[in-house]
Write an enzyme that holds these catalytic residues in place. Structure first.
Site, PDB file in Angstrom:
ATOM      1  N   GLU A 145       0.274   3.535   1.846  1.00  0.00           N
ATOM      2  CA  GLU A 145       0.407   3.893   3.261  1.00  0.00           C
ATOM      3  C   GLU A 145       1.796   3.540   3.791  1.00  0.00           C
ATOM      4  OE1 GLU A 145      -2.030   5.263   5.696  1.00  0.00           O
ATOM      5  OE2 GLU A 145      -2.701   6.010   3.761  1.00  0.00           O
ATOM      6  N   TYR A 168      -1.434   0.200  10.583  1.00  0.00           N
ATOM      7  CA  TYR A 168      -1.767  -0.402   9.281  1.00  0.00           C
ATOM      8  C   TYR A 168      -0.558  -0.277   8.340  1.00  0.00           C
ATOM      9  CZ  TYR A 168      -3.589  -0.951   4.572  1.00  0.00           C
ATOM     10  OH  TYR A 168      -3.755  -1.355   3.274  1.00  0.00           O
ATOM     11  N   SER A 201       0.827  -1.214   0.000  1.00  0.00           N
ATOM     12  CA  SER A 201       0.000   0.000   0.000  1.00  0.00           C
ATOM     13  C   SER A 201       0.858   1.260   0.000  1.00  0.00           C
ATOM     14  CB  SER A 201      -0.860  -0.021   1.266  1.00  0.00           C
ATOM     15  OG  SER A 201      -1.397   1.255   1.515  1.00  0.00           O
TER      16      SER A 201
HETATM   17  P1  NAP Z   1     -11.478  -4.685   1.781  1.00  0.00           P
HETATM   18  O1  NAP Z   1     -12.607  -4.419   0.845  1.00  0.00           O
HETATM   19  O2  NAP Z   1     -11.471  -4.078   3.134  1.00  0.00           O
HETATM   20  O3  NAP Z   1     -11.360  -6.279   1.915  1.00  0.00           O
HETATM   21  C1  NAP Z   1     -10.570  -6.858   2.921  1.00  0.00           C
HETATM   22  C2  NAP Z   1     -10.725  -8.365   2.849  1.00  0.00           C
HETATM   23  O4  NAP Z   1      -9.916  -8.942   3.877  1.00  0.00           O
HETATM   24  C3  NAP Z   1     -12.182  -8.835   3.092  1.00  0.00           C
HETATM   25  O5  NAP Z   1     -12.415  -9.949   2.258  1.00  0.00           O
HETATM   26  C4  NAP Z   1     -12.122  -9.278   4.555  1.00  0.00           C
HETATM   27  O6  NAP Z   1     -13.036 -10.288   4.883  1.00  0.00           O
HETATM   28  C5  NAP Z   1     -10.717  -9.851   4.615  1.00  0.00           C
HETATM   29  N1  NAP Z   1     -10.230  -9.930   5.995  1.00  0.00           N
HETATM   30  C6  NAP Z   1     -10.017  -8.904   6.843  1.00  0.00           C
HETATM   31  N2  NAP Z   1      -9.593  -9.368   8.030  1.00  0.00           N
HETATM   32  C7  NAP Z   1      -9.564 -10.721   7.916  1.00  0.00           C
HETATM   33  C8  NAP Z   1      -9.227 -11.768   8.804  1.00  0.00           C
HETATM   34  N3  NAP Z   1      -8.817 -11.516  10.056  1.00  0.00           N
HETATM   35  N4  NAP Z   1      -9.310 -13.060   8.362  1.00  0.00           N
HETATM   36  C9  NAP Z   1      -9.711 -13.325   7.087  1.00  0.00           C
HETATM   37  N5  NAP Z   1     -10.039 -12.362   6.202  1.00  0.00           N
HETATM   38  C10 NAP Z   1      -9.972 -11.079   6.617  1.00  0.00           C
HETATM   39  O7  NAP Z   1     -10.091  -4.274   1.110  1.00  0.00           O
HETATM   40  P2  NAP Z   1      -9.722  -3.978  -0.427  1.00  0.00           P
HETATM   41  O8  NAP Z   1      -9.962  -2.534  -0.688  1.00  0.00           O
HETATM   42  O9  NAP Z   1     -10.333  -5.003  -1.280  1.00  0.00           O
HETATM   43  O10 NAP Z   1      -8.152  -4.163  -0.398  1.00  0.00           O
HETATM   44  C11 NAP Z   1      -7.554  -5.439  -0.644  1.00  0.00           C
HETATM   45  C12 NAP Z   1      -6.135  -5.438  -0.066  1.00  0.00           C
HETATM   46  O11 NAP Z   1      -5.392  -4.397  -0.667  1.00  0.00           O
HETATM   47  C13 NAP Z   1      -6.051  -5.203   1.436  1.00  0.00           C
HETATM   48  O12 NAP Z   1      -4.957  -5.956   1.905  1.00  0.00           O
HETATM   49  C14 NAP Z   1      -5.745  -3.726   1.554  1.00  0.00           C
HETATM   50  O13 NAP Z   1      -5.048  -3.476   2.766  1.00  0.00           O
HETATM   51  C15 NAP Z   1      -4.864  -3.540   0.337  1.00  0.00           C
HETATM   52  N6  NAP Z   1      -4.873  -2.201  -0.263  1.00  0.00           N
HETATM   53  C16 NAP Z   1      -6.056  -1.589  -0.584  1.00  0.00           C
HETATM   54  C17 NAP Z   1      -6.024  -0.359  -1.198  1.00  0.00           C
HETATM   55  C18 NAP Z   1      -7.293   0.345  -1.606  1.00  0.00           C
HETATM   56  O14 NAP Z   1      -7.236   1.556  -1.875  1.00  0.00           O
HETATM   57  N7  NAP Z   1      -8.410  -0.360  -1.727  1.00  0.00           N
HETATM   58  C19 NAP Z   1      -4.787   0.259  -1.485  1.00  0.00           C
HETATM   59  C20 NAP Z   1      -3.624  -0.410  -1.158  1.00  0.00           C
HETATM   60  C21 NAP Z   1      -3.661  -1.641  -0.560  1.00  0.00           C
HETATM   61  P3  NAP Z   1     -14.496  -9.932   5.501  1.00  0.00           P
HETATM   62  O15 NAP Z   1     -15.335  -9.591   4.298  1.00  0.00           O
HETATM   63  O16 NAP Z   1     -14.903 -11.221   6.138  1.00  0.00           O
HETATM   64  O17 NAP Z   1     -14.299  -8.815   6.458  1.00  0.00           O
HETATM   65  O1  F7E Z   2      -9.128   8.055   3.855  1.00  0.00           O
HETATM   66  C1  F7E Z   2      -9.574  11.542   4.950  1.00  0.00           C
HETATM   67  C2  F7E Z   2      -8.632  10.668   5.748  1.00  0.00           C
HETATM   68  O2  F7E Z   2     -10.120   6.002   4.846  1.00  0.00           O
HETATM   69  C3  F7E Z   2      -8.651   8.905   2.826  1.00  0.00           C
HETATM   70  C4  F7E Z   2      -7.270   2.077   2.370  1.00  0.00           C
HETATM   71  O3  F7E Z   2      -7.771   1.354   1.266  1.00  0.00           O
HETATM   72  O4  F7E Z   2      -6.071   3.562   0.929  1.00  0.00           O
HETATM   73  C5  F7E Z   2      -7.035   3.514   1.965  1.00  0.00           C
HETATM   74  O5  F7E Z   2      -6.577   4.218   3.094  1.00  0.00           O
HETATM   75  C6  F7E Z   2      -8.392  10.304   3.372  1.00  0.00           C
HETATM   76  C7  F7E Z   2      -7.603  10.336   4.678  1.00  0.00           C
HETATM   77  O6  F7E Z   2      -8.458   5.844   2.929  1.00  0.00           O
HETATM   78  C8  F7E Z   2     -12.857  11.238   6.434  1.00  0.00           C
HETATM   79  O7  F7E Z   2      -8.126  11.367   6.875  1.00  0.00           O
HETATM   80  C9  F7E Z   2     -11.557  12.844   5.779  1.00  0.00           C
HETATM   81  O8  F7E Z   2      -6.646  11.354   4.608  1.00  0.00           O
HETATM   82  O9  F7E Z   2     -10.703   6.634   2.468  1.00  0.00           O
HETATM   83  P1  F7E Z   2      -9.702   6.598   3.544  1.00  0.00           P
HETATM   84  P2  F7E Z   2      -6.915   5.768   3.359  1.00  0.00           P
HETATM   85  O10 F7E Z   2      -6.717   6.004   4.793  1.00  0.00           O
HETATM   86  O11 F7E Z   2      -6.152   6.614   2.403  1.00  0.00           O
HETATM   87  C10 F7E Z   2      -4.786   3.028   1.274  1.00  0.00           C
HETATM   88  C11 F7E Z   2      -3.892   3.129   0.078  1.00  0.00           C
HETATM   89  C12 F7E Z   2      -4.871   1.665   1.862  1.00  0.00           C
HETATM   90  O12 F7E Z   2      -3.967   0.862   1.719  1.00  0.00           O
HETATM   91  C13 F7E Z   2      -5.976   1.424   2.835  1.00  0.00           C
HETATM   92  O13 F7E Z   2      -6.213   0.022   2.974  1.00  0.00           O
HETATM   93  O14 F7E Z   2      -9.665  10.881   3.691  1.00  0.00           O
HETATM   94  N1  F7E Z   2     -10.912  11.676   5.528  1.00  0.00           N
HETATM   95  N2  F7E Z   2     -12.731  12.600   6.348  1.00  0.00           N
HETATM   96  C14 F7E Z   2     -11.709  10.664   5.910  1.00  0.00           C
HETATM   97  N3  F7E Z   2     -11.520   9.327   5.835  1.00  0.00           N
HETATM   98  C15 F7E Z   2     -12.532   8.538   6.285  1.00  0.00           C
HETATM   99  N4  F7E Z   2     -12.395   7.200   6.190  1.00  0.00           N
HETATM  100  N5  F7E Z   2     -13.693   9.067   6.817  1.00  0.00           N
HETATM  101  C16 F7E Z   2     -13.909  10.425   6.917  1.00  0.00           C
HETATM  102  O15 F7E Z   2     -14.948  10.867   7.415  1.00  0.00           O
END
Ligand code: NAP
Ligand code: F7E
Length: 329
Positions: free
Chosen positions: A131, A153, A129
């Site tokens: 992050e 995270y 990520s």
């Molecule tokens: P998501 O929608 O939150 O999906 C997370 C998945 O992980 C769900 O299937 C969840 O299962 C499963 N999971 C969580 N905790 C678990 C546990 N303890 N045991 C088994 N399964 C578990 O995330 P996503 O957006 O698809 O992202 C996929 C991956 O990419 C994640 O690793 C995330 O950190 C990473 N990532 C996401 C982004 C983004 O912007 N979306 C960016 C960079 C990296 P349940 O449905 O049962 O909760």
């Molecule tokens: O926040 C701001 C918050 O929770 C984005 C995950 O998929 O991408 C995701 O992480 C921004 C942040 O995503 C609210 O402070 C303002 O600056 O949508 P987010 P994230 O934290 O960037 C990365 C790449 C991952 O890997 C992660 O798994 O938005 N923000 N107001 C808010 N965020 C939330 N959630 N809620 C608010 O009310």
């Protein structure tokens, strides 16, 4: 030739559902790891894969249990393993650092260790990520940028990244990490800001809410569409040599811009509805992330096609459709 077999952890999530569709379309045999409770409550917990459920082979296992991961890897012996499961919500990782670190680091370690023992020829993808860059010194961030994570995270993802690299270097495994920047879609979880906004717009239009409470509107992110980010995951595992790649659009926008566009798509002025709550600010914020995906473009031939406007349009329209409201945007 028999179909390739893929194992996806996190198959019930946003990316897992798009990746499953993508691999099924390529005639893969797709296996997924789900929590046992998901099989007991499919209507809620399998909603993103409901439409393809009959074509998937689901296995109950837990990221916290080596024994359960070992059993599934033994049964499936995948050609390709996509490790997407994680506690993925950054805000929650401040509330419970322990469970985030445990699930994310141990889950990755268990899976790599089981593959090394039982199926060392499997190709492995780790969901890294942006992050991990956190408070980055460089803008834009690429594969050479130093990590400075700002949450447990982010720390858990840095650990997973190094575990993946170490299994590649120490044991010769085909293990790659994608360093993916934010990617969204109508399947995004409601806790993430993009979906909170698109769903909030729809609720306001439907008369179910009168306002939308958010945190830091000035944070800037590089937002792409999940449907095309999963293609980059697959491309990484098709390369002869495993490696790490940044996947991003190269454009960044503030949360305020996201809000402004989402409301204006529905013909609304966000200033009349959006309120900010300091409680929703993070103890350590990342102010700006912007990715440099030139390596992915050069080596994988991957580049994003869906822009910021189109992403927001799709999310707002889909949430409005789900609530049965039309808008004048
Ligand atoms: P998501 O929608 O939150 O999906 C997370 C998945 O992980 C769900 O299937 C969840 O299962 C499963 N999971 C969580 N905790 C678990 C546990 N303890 N045991 C088994 N399964 C578990 O995330 P996503 O957006 O698809 O992202 C996929 C991956 O990419 C994640 O690793 C995330 O950190 C990473 N990532 C996401 C982004 C983004 O912007 N979306 C960016 C960079 C990296 P349940 O449905 O049962 O909760
Ligand atoms: O926040 C701001 C918050 O929770 C984005 C995950 O998929 O991408 C995701 O992480 C921004 C942040 O995503 C609210 O402070 C303002 O600056 O949508 P987010 P994230 O934290 O960037 C990365 C790449 C991952 O890997 C992660 O798994 O938005 N923000 N107001 C808010 N965020 C939330 N959630 N809620 C608010 O009310």
């Amino acid at each position: 030739m028999s179909a390739k077999r893929a194992l996806i952890t996190g198959i019930t999530g946003q990316d897992g559902s798009y990746l499953s569709e993508y691999l099924l379309a390529k005639d893969y045999e797709v296996h997924g790891i789900v929590r046992r409770v998901a099989l007991e409550d499919p209507a809620n917990r399998l909603s993103r894969i409901h439409h393809i459920r009959q074509r998937l082979k689901l296995h109950a296992a837990s990221l916290e249990s080596y024994a359960s991961i070992h059993r599934v890897v033994h049964e499936v012996q995948p050609d390709e393993c996509y490790h997407l499961a994680a506690q993925s919500f950054v805000s929650y990782s401040f509330d419970d650092e322990f469970s985030t670190l445990n699930a994310n680091i141990n889950g990755t370690h268990f899976l790599l260790a089981a593959l090394k023992t039982l199926s060392p020829g499997s190709r492995f993808y780790f969901a890294g990520s942006s992050e991990m860059f956190g408070m980055a010194e460089d803008v834009p961030q690429n594969e050479e940028t130093r990590f400075h994570p700002r949450s447990s995270y982010g720390i858990s993802k840095v650990a997973g990244f190094h575990l993946t690299r170490n299994y590649r270097e120490a044991y010769g495994m085909h293990a790659s990490s994608g360093i993916l920047f934010n990617h969204e879609s109508p399947r995004r979880g409601f806790e993430f800001v993009s979906r909170k906004i698109s769903a909030g717009v729809a609720r306001i239009l439907a008369g179910r809410s009168s306002d939308l409470w958010l945190g830091n509107l000035d944070a800037q992110r590089d937002w792409g569409h999940a449907r095309e980010y999963v293609e980059a995951m697959w491309l990484m595992l098709q390369q002869a040599v495993p490696d790490d790649y940044v996947v991003a659009t190269g454009e960044c926008h503030s949360v305020r811009e996201f809000v402004e566009r989402a409301f204006s798509r529905a013909g609304l002025d966000y200033r009349q509805y959006v309120k900010t709550d300091p409680e929703l600010y993070r103890p350590a914020e990342i102010n700006l992330l912007r990715g440099d995906a030139r390596k992915a473009c050069r080596v994988l031939g991957w580049s994003p096609r869906i822009g910021f406007e189109e992403l927001i349009r799709e999310m707002v329209d889909e949430d409005c459709r789900a609530l049965g409201v039309t808008h004048s945007g």
